[in-house]
Design a protein around this motif. Structure first.
Motif, PDB file in Angstrom:
ATOM      1  N   GLU A  18     -18.129  19.554   9.348  1.00 59.46           N
ATOM      2  CA  GLU A  18     -18.620  20.923   9.164  1.00 59.46           C
ATOM      3  C   GLU A  18     -18.428  21.761  10.416  1.00 59.46           C
ATOM      4  OE1 GLU A  18     -22.606  20.249   7.914  1.00 59.46           O
ATOM      5  OE2 GLU A  18     -22.074  20.050   5.801  1.00 59.46           O
ATOM      6  N   SER A  19     -18.495  21.121  11.572  1.00 58.34           N
ATOM      7  CA  SER A  19     -18.289  21.862  12.829  1.00 58.34           C
ATOM      8  C   SER A  19     -16.829  21.801  13.289  1.00 58.34           C
ATOM      9  CB  SER A  19     -19.203  21.296  13.926  1.00 58.34           C
ATOM     10  OG  SER A  19     -18.906  19.940  14.171  1.00 58.34           O
ATOM     11  N   ARG A  20     -15.973  21.197  12.442  1.00 58.87           N
ATOM     12  CA  ARG A  20     -14.534  21.084  12.708  1.00 58.87           C
ATOM     13  C   ARG A  20     -14.232  20.314  13.996  1.00 58.87           C
ATOM     14  NH1 ARG A  20     -11.918  26.787  10.528  1.00 58.87           N
ATOM     15  NH2 ARG A  20     -13.022  26.794   8.536  1.00 58.87           N
ATOM     16  N   LYS A  21     -15.061  19.333  14.267  1.00 59.29           N
ATOM     17  CA  LYS A  21     -14.851  18.525  15.471  1.00 59.29           C
ATOM     18  C   LYS A  21     -14.247  17.157  15.156  1.00 59.29           C
ATOM     19  CE  LYS A  21     -18.541  20.652  18.223  1.00 59.29           C
ATOM     20  NZ  LYS A  21     -19.831  20.417  18.925  1.00 59.29           N
ATOM     21  N   LEU A  22     -14.137  16.847  13.866  1.00 61.75           N
ATOM     22  CA  LEU A  22     -13.557  15.569  13.494  1.00 61.75           C
ATOM     23  C   LEU A  22     -12.032  15.712  13.408  1.00 61.75           C
ATOM     24  CD1 LEU A  22     -14.337  12.658  12.679  1.00 61.75           C
ATOM     25  CD2 LEU A  22     -14.196  13.389  10.307  1.00 61.75           C
ATOM     26  N   LYS A  23     -11.332  14.904  14.161  1.00 63.76           N
ATOM     27  CA  LYS A  23      -9.874  14.984  14.215  1.00 63.76           C
ATOM     28  C   LYS A  23      -9.258  13.718  13.606  1.00 63.76           C
ATOM     29  CE  LYS A  23     -10.234  18.833  16.523  1.00 63.76           C
ATOM     30  NZ  LYS A  23      -9.964  20.124  15.844  1.00 63.76           N
ATOM     31  N   LEU A  24      -8.081  13.873  13.042  1.00 66.33           N
ATOM     32  CA  LEU A  24      -7.361  12.728  12.499  1.00 66.33           C
ATOM     33  C   LEU A  24      -6.700  11.933  13.608  1.00 66.33           C
ATOM     34  CD1 LEU A  24      -5.641  14.314   9.364  1.00 66.33           C
ATOM     35  CD2 LEU A  24      -7.665  12.853   9.409  1.00 66.33           C
ATOM     36  N   ASN A  25      -6.682  10.631  13.455  1.00 62.95           N
ATOM     37  CA  ASN A  25      -5.992   9.746  14.388  1.00 62.95           C
ATOM     38  C   ASN A  25      -4.814   9.120  13.630  1.00 62.95           C
ATOM     39  OD1 ASN A  25      -5.324   8.123  16.559  1.00 62.95           O
ATOM     40  ND2 ASN A  25      -6.871   6.571  16.067  1.00 62.95           N
ATOM     41  N   LEU A  26      -3.697   9.803  13.638  1.00 62.78           N
ATOM     42  CA  LEU A  26      -2.574   9.418  12.785  1.00 62.78           C
ATOM     43  C   LEU A  26      -1.774   8.261  13.345  1.00 62.78           C
ATOM     44  CD1 LEU A  26      -1.245  12.968  11.806  1.00 62.78           C
ATOM     45  CD2 LEU A  26      -2.699  11.456  10.429  1.00 62.78           C
ATOM     46  N   SER A  27      -1.351   7.415  12.431  1.00 58.93           N
ATOM     47  CA  SER A  27      -0.376   6.367  12.752  1.00 58.93           C
ATOM     48  C   SER A  27       0.658   6.385  11.632  1.00 58.93           C
ATOM     49  CB  SER A  27      -1.053   4.995  12.856  1.00 58.93           C
ATOM     50  OG  SER A  27      -1.709   4.672  11.656  1.00 58.93           O
ATOM     51  N   GLN A  28       1.756   5.643  11.804  1.00 57.66           N
ATOM     52  CA  GLN A  28       2.815   5.668  10.798  1.00 57.66           C
ATOM     53  C   GLN A  28       3.032   4.265  10.249  1.00 57.66           C
ATOM     54  OE1 GLN A  28       7.345   6.605  11.327  1.00 57.66           O
ATOM     55  NE2 GLN A  28       6.286   8.555  10.986  1.00 57.66           N
ATOM     56  N   GLY A  29       3.082   4.172   8.931  1.00 63.36           N
ATOM     57  CA  GLY A  29       3.279   2.860   8.319  1.00 63.36           C
ATOM     58  C   GLY A  29       3.442   2.974   6.820  1.00 63.36           C
ATOM     59  N   ASP A  30       3.498   1.833   6.149  1.00 60.15           N
ATOM     60  CA  ASP A  30       3.662   1.771   4.699  1.00 60.15           C
ATOM     61  C   ASP A  30       2.289   1.901   4.043  1.00 60.15           C
ATOM     62  OD1 ASP A  30       4.214   1.268   2.080  1.00 60.15           O
ATOM     63  OD2 ASP A  30       5.178  -0.676   2.406  1.00 60.15           O
ATOM     64  N   ILE A  31       1.995   3.064   3.510  1.00 60.53           N
ATOM     65  CA  ILE A  31       0.668   3.313   2.944  1.00 60.53           C
ATOM     66  C   ILE A  31       0.448   2.532   1.650  1.00 60.53           C
ATOM     67  CG2 ILE A  31       1.274   5.350   1.541  1.00 60.53           C
ATOM     68  CD1 ILE A  31      -1.454   6.532   2.634  1.00 60.53           C
ATOM     69  N   VAL A  32       1.532   2.197   0.949  1.00 57.93           N
ATOM     70  CA  VAL A  32       1.391   1.387  -0.269  1.00 57.93           C
ATOM     71  C   VAL A  32       0.802   0.020   0.078  1.00 57.93           C
ATOM     72  CG1 VAL A  32       2.624   0.262  -2.179  1.00 57.93           C
ATOM     73  CG2 VAL A  32       3.273   2.574  -1.447  1.00 57.93           C
ATOM     74  N   LYS A  33       1.373  -0.628   1.074  1.00 61.42           N
ATOM     75  CA  LYS A  33       0.878  -1.938   1.493  1.00 61.42           C
ATOM     76  C   LYS A  33      -0.537  -1.838   2.048  1.00 61.42           C
ATOM     77  CE  LYS A  33       4.587  -4.227   0.453  1.00 61.42           C
ATOM     78  NZ  LYS A  33       4.572  -5.066  -0.773  1.00 61.42           N
ATOM     79  N   TYR A  34      -0.815  -0.737   2.736  1.00 64.42           N
ATOM     80  CA  TYR A  34      -2.138  -0.565   3.341  1.00 64.42           C
ATOM     81  C   TYR A  34      -3.214  -0.451   2.260  1.00 64.42           C
ATOM     82  CZ  TYR A  34      -5.876   1.223   6.324  1.00 64.42           C
ATOM     83  OH  TYR A  34      -7.063   1.399   6.992  1.00 64.42           O
ATOM     84  N   ILE A  35      -2.980   0.382   1.247  1.00 59.06           N
ATOM     85  CA  ILE A  35      -3.981   0.558   0.189  1.00 59.06           C
ATOM     86  C   ILE A  35      -4.107  -0.706  -0.651  1.00 59.06           C
ATOM     87  CG2 ILE A  35      -4.565   1.889  -1.894  1.00 59.06           C
ATOM     88  CD1 ILE A  35      -3.376   4.352  -0.542  1.00 59.06           C
ATOM     89  N   GLU A  36      -2.996  -1.422  -0.835  1.00 59.46           N
ATOM     90  CA  GLU A  36      -3.065  -2.699  -1.536  1.00 59.46           C
ATOM     91  C   GLU A  36      -3.924  -3.686  -0.738  1.00 59.46           C
ATOM     92  OE1 GLU A  36      -0.061  -5.972  -3.626  1.00 59.46           O
ATOM     93  OE2 GLU A  36       0.712  -4.589  -2.092  1.00 59.46           O
ATOM     94  N   TYR A  37      -3.778  -3.648   0.575  1.00 56.81           N
ATOM     95  CA  TYR A  37      -4.569  -4.498   1.473  1.00 56.81           C
ATOM     96  C   TYR A  37      -6.057  -4.142   1.376  1.00 56.81           C
ATOM     97  CZ  TYR A  37      -5.896  -6.613   5.999  1.00 56.81           C
ATOM     98  OH  TYR A  37      -6.479  -7.348   6.995  1.00 56.81           O
ATOM     99  N   LEU A  38      -6.360  -2.848   1.340  1.00 60.14           N
ATOM    100  CA  LEU A  38      -7.756  -2.411   1.205  1.00 60.14           C
ATOM    101  C   LEU A  38      -8.335  -2.862  -0.138  1.00 60.14           C
ATOM    102  CD1 LEU A  38      -7.504   1.267   2.550  1.00 60.14           C
ATOM    103  CD2 LEU A  38      -8.338  -0.738   3.791  1.00 60.14           C
ATOM    104  N   THR A  39      -7.561  -2.719  -1.198  1.00 56.80           N
ATOM    105  CA  THR A  39      -8.018  -3.091  -2.539  1.00 56.80           C
ATOM    106  C   THR A  39      -8.355  -4.581  -2.604  1.00 56.80           C
ATOM    107  OG1 THR A  39      -6.584  -1.374  -3.475  1.00 56.80           O
ATOM    108  CG2 THR A  39      -7.436  -3.031  -5.004  1.00 56.80           C
ATOM    109  N   ALA A  40      -7.578  -5.392  -1.896  1.00 59.19           N
ATOM    110  CA  ALA A  40      -7.790  -6.843  -1.925  1.00 59.19           C
ATOM    111  C   ALA A  40      -9.189  -7.233  -1.455  1.00 59.19           C
ATOM    112  CB  ALA A  40      -6.732  -7.537  -1.064  1.00 59.19           C
ATOM    113  N   SER A  41      -9.809  -6.380  -0.631  1.00 63.65           N
ATOM    114  CA  SER A  41     -11.162  -6.669  -0.135  1.00 63.65           C
ATOM    115  C   SER A  41     -12.177  -6.735  -1.269  1.00 63.65           C
ATOM    116  CB  SER A  41     -11.600  -5.590   0.870  1.00 63.65           C
ATOM    117  OG  SER A  41     -10.719  -5.520   1.962  1.00 63.65           O
ATOM    118  N   PHE A  42     -11.841  -6.105  -2.404  1.00 63.53           N
ATOM    119  CA  PHE A  42     -12.796  -6.006  -3.505  1.00 63.53           C
ATOM    120  C   PHE A  42     -12.513  -7.002  -4.629  1.00 63.53           C
ATOM    121  CE2 PHE A  42     -13.079  -1.987  -1.334  1.00 63.53           C
ATOM    122  CZ  PHE A  42     -14.409  -1.625  -1.425  1.00 63.53           C
ATOM    123  N   PHE A  43     -11.451  -7.775  -4.521  1.00 63.79           N
ATOM    124  CA  PHE A  43     -11.092  -8.672  -5.617  1.00 63.79           C
ATOM    125  C   PHE A  43     -12.177  -9.711  -5.909  1.00 63.79           C
ATOM    126  CE2 PHE A  43      -6.372  -7.667  -5.121  1.00 63.79           C
ATOM    127  CZ  PHE A  43      -6.323  -6.967  -6.320  1.00 63.79           C
TER     128      PHE A  43
END
Length: 504
Positions: A47-72
């Motif tokens: 809300e105060s616009r103080k939160l900044k993104l910390n960008l990195s570069q990679g395969d987002i498909v594999k990353y989200i698949e990796y996140l989903t695996a936590s819930f299996f």
């Protein structure tokens, strides 16, 4: 929302001899609090616009698949089919790992929370808009759905869906609000469609950017395990175990306590306090709690207020209006601390209202006081058994009056016993037994015999009927057996008793 984990942390922490199991409760609930605080801080920064993104570069498909695996594992234990699909095998782009993780975890944990056993959840990735190149992330569930009137407010700060079916676990109204803010920080958008009793679909659309920069570092899928814990702590699995817990009959003389609570950690904590003083039966929502209360007729009930399907107010209202359970003391346990909430509970007939976090001693004292009140009620009704002709006029006495009437009506029938009493009262024999013990601290058989013998005393004093005739009137086929039972009860045979009364 802060009060529930604080209840566990404060309560367990007071026990200096806490074992590893109890310490794990503190750790898990501390993580829950930390997540809440971090969410609030992130919202404030956004809300105060103080939160900044910390960008990195990679395969987002594999990353989200990796996140989903936590819930299996959670999905498997809840018997939900969780499926990950992607229309693209690989997609290298710039993204903030932590913020993407928060978005996916918030949406997946909500989907698991509101999808019943046997349901399904699908997460699908696709690229849309060939020119602008956008990533579409769809999380679709077959859950309870969201009421139409709530959808426009779903992403508002602290908004909670009003449908009681969705009150599974604790909902702060922070998660979806933060998710929307984070998606917009990434210059994306989020939308939702939902149909009641069919499910919901959350769609996140993010711009695909893959510009190389010296500031970007390769994504390494480094997930903060401590930050993940509050999302994937398997409360659902714990509750599935709790629902199958049988009555602890280590000491059948202990009073039966029905605990209606959907938070597994609170259940564990309360059981640790009370397991030596009560036989504890657990129900994980209000609907199951009502069914269980009518079935077993416990001595006392502790119920949370905020629960799925039926809340604590509905539990209280239903049980206080049901003839089988209207006598049972009910303690409402809640994180709602407002006076209006307390009055609401008392309006529905709650006998006590305890706010979280609570002291162990406060709960024990409340329970002792309510059981003392029950003892006074037993004394009151026991006196009325001796004077069966008197009809009590209070609404709470309806069952007792009916019990007396059934026994009086069938008194001369020597075959009349507990099975016949249960049929006449439209109850099962165990229910009649529990209700009789609760109101009179006597078994149904003992109540029948008491009323028969007291009626016999009355006839011996006020009539000239023979002993055999009186025995038949009060349901004893054998006059000799009647005389023995009478003497055991009153330390005098029927004839001696009559002569004594006549001489006086």
């Amino acid at each position: 929302e802060f009060r529930t984990p604080l209840t566990v942390i404060k309560g367990v922490n007071e026990n200096s001899d806490a074992l590893e199991k109890e310490k794990s409760l503190i750790r898990r609930n501390s993580n829950n609090l930390l997540q809440l605080i971090n969410h609030l801080l992130d919202l404030s920064k956004l809300e105060s616009r103080k939160l900044k993104l910390n960008l990195s570069q990679g395969d987002i498909v594999k990353y989200i698949e990796y996140l989903t695996a936590s819930f299996f594992s959670m999905a498997v234990e809840k018997k939900i089919q969780l499926e990950f699909q992607s229309e693209v095998e690989e997609l290298t782009m710039n993204f903030d790992e932590l913020r993407t993780q928060q978005i996916i975890y918030n949406l997946l944990s909500n989907a698991l929370k509101f999808t019943p056993e046997g349901g399904s959840i699908k997460i699908n990735l696709a690229v849309e808009n060939e020119e602008l190149q956008k990533l579409r992330i769809t999380i679709q569930d077959s859950g309870h759905g969201i009421p139409k009137q709530d959808i426009p407010h779903l992403f508002d700060h602290f908004y909670q869906v009003s449908n009681s079916v969705t009150k599974i676990g604790e909902g702060t109204g922070i998660g979806l609000s933060l998710t929307k803010e984070l998606v917009e920080l990434m210059e994306g958008e989020i939308r939702v469609t939902s149909t009641l009793n069919q499910g919901s679909a959350f769609v996140v659309v993010l711009p695909i950017r893959s510009t190389l920069s010296d500031e970007l570092i390769p994504s390494n899928f480094d997930i903060d395990k401590e930050a993940v814990l509050p999302y994937i702590s398997n409360k659902t699995t714990q509750n599935n175990r709790l629902i199958s817990q049988e009555l602890n009959t280590a000491d059948e003389n202990l009073p039966i306590l029905l605990l209606i609570e959907d938070n597994a950690d609170i259940v564990t904590y309360i059981c640790s306090i009370l397991e030596e003083k009560y036989q504890i039966v657990i129900s994980i929502n209000g609907e199951i709690g009502i069914e269980k209360a009518i079935e077993i007729i416990p001595d006392i009930i502790i119920s949370d207020v905020m629960m799925p399907i039926k809340d604590g107010y509905e539990v209280c209202k239903t049980l206080k209006q049901h003839e089988n359970t209207d006598h049972i003391p009910i303690i409402l346990l809640t994180a709602k601390a407002n006076v209006s909430d307390r009055l609401e509970g008392l309006k529905y007939g709650a006998d006590a209202y305890i706010n979280k976090p609570f002291l162990k001693e406060e709960l024990l004292i409340r329970l002792d006081q309510l059981l003392l009140v029950r003892t006074k009620i037993q004394e009151k009704y026991s006196k009325q058994i001796i004077a069966p002709q008197e009809v009590l006029t209070d609404e709470k006495d309806a069952f007792f009056n009916k019990l007396k009437e059934v026994i009086i009506t069938n008194m001369s029938n020597h075959l009349f016993g507990v099975p016949e009493m249960a049929n006449a009262l439209f109850m099962s024999q165990p229910q009649v037994y529990r209700k009789s013990k609760a109101l009179l601290d006597k078994t149904p058989t003992a109540v029948i015999n008491m009323m028969r013998l007291n009626k016999a005393k009355e006839l011996l004093i006020n009539t000239t009927d023979s002993i055999s005739e009186i025995a038949a009137i009060v349901g004893y086929k054998d006059a000799n057996y009647f005389s023995r039972v009478f003497q055991n009860k009153f330390r005098s045979s029927p004839s001696v008793f009559r002569n004594r009364q006549t001489s006086n």
